[in-house]
Motif scaffolding. Structure first.
Motif, PDB file in Angstrom:
ATOM      1  N   GLY A   1     -26.602  45.311  43.441  1.00 14.69           N
ATOM      2  CA  GLY A   1     -27.665  45.839  44.288  1.00 14.69           C
ATOM      3  C   GLY A   1     -27.643  47.352  44.397  1.00 14.69           C
ATOM      4  O   GLY A   1     -28.580  47.953  44.906  1.00 14.69           O
ATOM      5  N   ALA A   2     -26.557  47.972  43.913  1.00 13.40           N
ATOM      6  CA  ALA A   2     -26.446  49.438  43.950  1.00 13.40           C
ATOM      7  C   ALA A   2     -27.459  50.071  42.998  1.00 13.40           C
ATOM      8  O   ALA A   2     -27.954  49.429  42.071  1.00 13.40           O
ATOM      9  N   TYR A   3     -27.759  51.345  43.225  1.00  9.60           N
ATOM     10  CA  TYR A   3     -28.676  52.051  42.328  1.00  9.60           C
ATOM     11  C   TYR A   3     -28.101  52.128  40.917  1.00  9.60           C
ATOM     12  O   TYR A   3     -28.852  52.122  39.934  1.00  9.60           O
ATOM     13  N   SER A   4     -26.771  52.175  40.802  1.00 10.14           N
ATOM     14  CA  SER A   4     -26.138  52.155  39.480  1.00 10.14           C
ATOM     15  C   SER A   4     -26.373  50.814  38.790  1.00 10.14           C
ATOM     16  O   SER A   4     -26.498  50.751  37.557  1.00 10.14           O
ATOM     17  N   HIS A   5     -26.425  49.747  39.574  1.00  9.98           N
ATOM     18  CA  HIS A   5     -26.742  48.419  39.032  1.00  9.98           C
ATOM     19  C   HIS A   5     -28.178  48.398  38.508  1.00  9.98           C
ATOM     20  O   HIS A   5     -28.449  47.928  37.391  1.00  9.98           O
TER      21      HIS A   5
ATOM     22  N   GLU B   1     -35.352  55.207  45.843  1.00  6.32           N
ATOM     23  CA  GLU B   1     -36.200  54.882  46.999  1.00  6.32           C
ATOM     24  C   GLU B   1     -35.338  54.144  48.014  1.00  6.32           C
ATOM     25  O   GLU B   1     -34.911  53.002  47.778  1.00  6.32           O
ATOM     26  N   HIS B   2     -35.075  54.807  49.132  1.00  2.00           N
ATOM     27  CA  HIS B   2     -34.212  54.239  50.167  1.00  2.00           C
ATOM     28  C   HIS B   2     -35.012  53.402  51.161  1.00  2.00           C
ATOM     29  O   HIS B   2     -36.146  53.740  51.513  1.00  2.00           O
ATOM     30  N   ASN B   3     -34.381  52.325  51.603  1.00  2.17           N
ATOM     31  CA  ASN B   3     -35.016  51.413  52.558  1.00  2.17           C
ATOM     32  C   ASN B   3     -34.046  51.063  53.675  1.00  2.17           C
ATOM     33  O   ASN B   3     -32.831  51.002  53.458  1.00  2.17           O
ATOM     34  N   LEU B   4     -34.581  50.847  54.869  1.00  2.00           N
ATOM     35  CA  LEU B   4     -33.753  50.403  55.983  1.00  2.00           C
ATOM     36  C   LEU B   4     -33.714  48.880  55.967  1.00  2.00           C
ATOM     37  O   LEU B   4     -34.752  48.222  56.074  1.00  2.00           O
ATOM     38  N   LEU B   5     -32.502  48.333  55.834  1.00  2.00           N
ATOM     39  CA  LEU B   5     -32.322  46.888  55.708  1.00  2.00           C
ATOM     40  C   LEU B   5     -31.577  46.337  56.910  1.00  2.00           C
ATOM     41  O   LEU B   5     -30.516  46.846  57.285  1.00  2.00           O
TER      42      LEU B   5
ATOM     43  N   ALA C   1     -30.347  51.173  51.730  1.00  2.00           N
ATOM     44  CA  ALA C   1     -30.037  50.734  50.372  1.00  2.00           C
ATOM     45  C   ALA C   1     -31.326  50.378  49.633  1.00  2.00           C
ATOM     46  O   ALA C   1     -32.427  50.606  50.134  1.00  2.00           O
ATOM     47  N   SER C   2     -31.172  49.779  48.457  1.00  2.00           N
ATOM     48  CA  SER C   2     -32.301  49.469  47.585  1.00  2.00           C
ATOM     49  C   SER C   2     -32.961  48.141  47.941  1.00  2.00           C
ATOM     50  O   SER C   2     -32.390  47.322  48.673  1.00  2.00           O
ATOM     51  N   VAL C   3     -34.144  47.931  47.391  1.00  2.00           N
ATOM     52  CA  VAL C   3     -34.828  46.639  47.545  1.00  2.00           C
ATOM     53  C   VAL C   3     -33.984  45.534  46.920  1.00  2.00           C
ATOM     54  O   VAL C   3     -33.903  44.422  47.452  1.00  2.00           O
ATOM     55  N   LEU C   4     -33.333  45.842  45.784  1.00  2.00           N
ATOM     56  CA  LEU C   4     -32.472  44.856  45.132  1.00  2.00           C
ATOM     57  C   LEU C   4     -31.327  44.435  46.050  1.00  2.00           C
ATOM     58  O   LEU C   4     -30.923  43.265  46.060  1.00  2.00           O
TER      59      LEU C   4
ATOM     60  N   TYR D   1     -28.519  40.326  49.197  1.00  2.00           N
ATOM     61  CA  TYR D   1     -27.726  39.953  50.376  1.00  2.00           C
ATOM     62  C   TYR D   1     -28.548  39.323  51.499  1.00  2.00           C
ATOM     63  O   TYR D   1     -28.058  39.172  52.615  1.00  2.00           O
ATOM     64  N   GLY D   2     -29.777  38.949  51.190  1.00  2.00           N
ATOM     65  CA  GLY D   2     -30.594  38.224  52.156  1.00  2.00           C
ATOM     66  C   GLY D   2     -30.960  39.026  53.386  1.00  2.00           C
ATOM     67  O   GLY D   2     -30.992  38.491  54.498  1.00  2.00           O
ATOM     68  N   LEU D   3     -31.251  40.312  53.193  1.00  3.54           N
ATOM     69  CA  LEU D   3     -31.615  41.163  54.320  1.00  3.54           C
ATOM     70  C   LEU D   3     -33.124  41.395  54.373  1.00  3.54           C
ATOM     71  O   LEU D   3     -33.837  41.199  53.389  1.00  3.54           O
ATOM     72  N   LYS D   4     -33.563  41.842  55.526  1.00  3.04           N
ATOM     73  CA  LYS D   4     -34.981  42.105  55.767  1.00  3.04           C
ATOM     74  C   LYS D   4     -35.244  43.603  55.620  1.00  3.04           C
ATOM     75  O   LYS D   4     -34.492  44.431  56.145  1.00  3.04           O
ATOM     76  N   ILE D   5     -36.317  43.959  54.918  1.00  4.01           N
ATOM     77  CA  ILE D   5     -36.688  45.369  54.792  1.00  4.01           C
ATOM     78  C   ILE D   5     -37.465  45.764  56.041  1.00  4.01           C
ATOM     79  O   ILE D   5     -38.602  45.334  56.247  1.00  4.01           O
ATOM     80  N   LEU D   6     -36.826  46.579  56.878  1.00  3.10           N
ATOM     81  CA  LEU D   6     -37.444  47.002  58.138  1.00  3.10           C
ATOM     82  C   LEU D   6     -38.383  48.185  57.929  1.00  3.10           C
ATOM     83  O   LEU D   6     -39.351  48.364  58.658  1.00  3.10           O
ATOM     84  N   LYS D   7     -38.059  49.020  56.933  1.00  3.77           N
ATOM     85  CA  LYS D   7     -38.908  50.182  56.629  1.00  3.77           C
ATOM     86  C   LYS D   7     -38.647  50.615  55.198  1.00  3.77           C
ATOM     87  O   LYS D   7     -37.509  50.845  54.804  1.00  3.77           O
ATOM     88  N   ASN D   8     -39.724  50.710  54.413  1.00  2.23           N
ATOM     89  CA  ASN D   8     -39.615  51.161  53.026  1.00  2.23           C
ATOM     90  C   ASN D   8     -39.642  52.682  52.919  1.00  2.23           C
ATOM     91  O   ASN D   8     -40.214  53.356  53.770  1.00  2.23           O
ATOM     92  N   ASN D   9     -39.030  53.189  51.860  1.00  2.00           N
ATOM     93  CA  ASN D   9     -39.142  54.610  51.474  1.00  2.00           C
ATOM     94  C   ASN D   9     -38.927  55.572  52.637  1.00  2.00           C
ATOM     95  O   ASN D   9     -39.815  56.323  53.008  1.00  2.00           O
TER      96      ASN D   9
END
Length: 277
Positions: A11-15, A82-86, A145-148, A153-161
């Protein structure tokens, strides 16, 4: 199938970068950058994909490993960040009090963090932070972290970008043990190398004269202290051009006269992204 090693967790950006570089490769995470370089050294048929610098926050800090292992650079790749709050599936933005991520990701999202009065917690990487938030199951805690990572890890995207600046890019290097360089054609190339100068007055000034005389453009020149030393430095350098170009050869020959140590790290095609930045 080739193996690609990267630092971090799934799920890392390197991934993400590794899969974008070769979607058919077996992508394997490493806990540390040291482990990543060791794998690339011991497994000659593999590749490592490592972040070298970020457009906004600068160098990642792997220069000492480039100097130590001297793996060949096969390519550069620019990954959009692109960072997201998860958060946990039951959380909402107003529930969040603590935010976890890599130091650079926190820095790149500082405006959002301040606006929402969040308490920062530095962790080793972005995806690892997402994995931790998932395991804690506490809706007051979130990761950047990323959308991936959210999907993994089954998290919810609370805020994109939520990054401060759009168009953020990280430059990744594709490296490995075996030496390879592309045939010299009508393409744009980069030659990457490291050197250590002989100890004498004005050594750096004198050593760079050959590049000016031959009209060779240096795109990167950075100095780093050798391990356990504050008076001995090596330099990492990129130049525009292929090492088989006569102008480049003459420039490097001139540089070599002033060097105690010189090593070509790689010759590779310049990413098309460079002309778009």
């Amino acid at each position: 199938m080739k193996k690609i090693y990267f630092q971090g967790t799934y799920g890392a950006y390197s991934h993400i970068a590794s899969k974008n570089i070769d979607e058919d490769a077996e992508v394997i995470p490493c806990k540390t950058f040291d482990e990543c370089f060791e794998k690339g050294t011991s497994d000659p048929d593999s590749r490592i994909v490592v972040p070298e610098s970020n457009r906004i926050t600068g160098n990642i800090g792997i220069e000492y490993l480039i100097f130590k292992y001297r793996l060949n650079i096969y390519a550069e790749y620019f990954q959009k960040i692109e960072h997201n709050l998860l958060g946990t599936p039951d959380s909402d933005l107003r529930d969040i009090k603590d935010v976890y991520s890599h130091a650079q990701a926190l820095s790149q999202c500082s405006n959002f963090i301040k606006k929402n009065n969040l308490i920062e917690h530095v962790r080793a990487d972005t995806a690892g932070s997402a994995e931790m938030v998932s395991s804690l199951k506490d809706k007051s805690k979130a990761a950047i972290a990323s959308v991936l990572s959210a999907e993994t890890y089954g998290l919810k995207i609370l805020k994109n970008n939520i990054e401060n600046e759009k168009g953020n890019l990280t430059r990744f290097l594709v490296m490995g043990k075996n030496i390879y360089q592309p045939e010299f054609k009508e393409e744009k190339y980069i030659t990457s190398f490291l050197f250590k100068l002989k100890s004498k007055p004005a050594a750096l000034y004198q050593s760079l004269g050959g590049f000016a005389i031959n009209g060779v453009n240096l795109t990167k020149l950075q100095s780093y202290p050798e391990k356990n030393s504050f008076d001995s430095y090596f330099f990492l350098c990129d130049l525009d051009g292929h090492i088989e170009d006569t102008k480049v050869q003459k420039s490097l020959e001139e540089l070599g006269l002033h060097c105690e140590d010189f090593h070509v790290l790689g010759v590779f095609e310049a990413s098309k992204t460079r002309s778009k930045k």
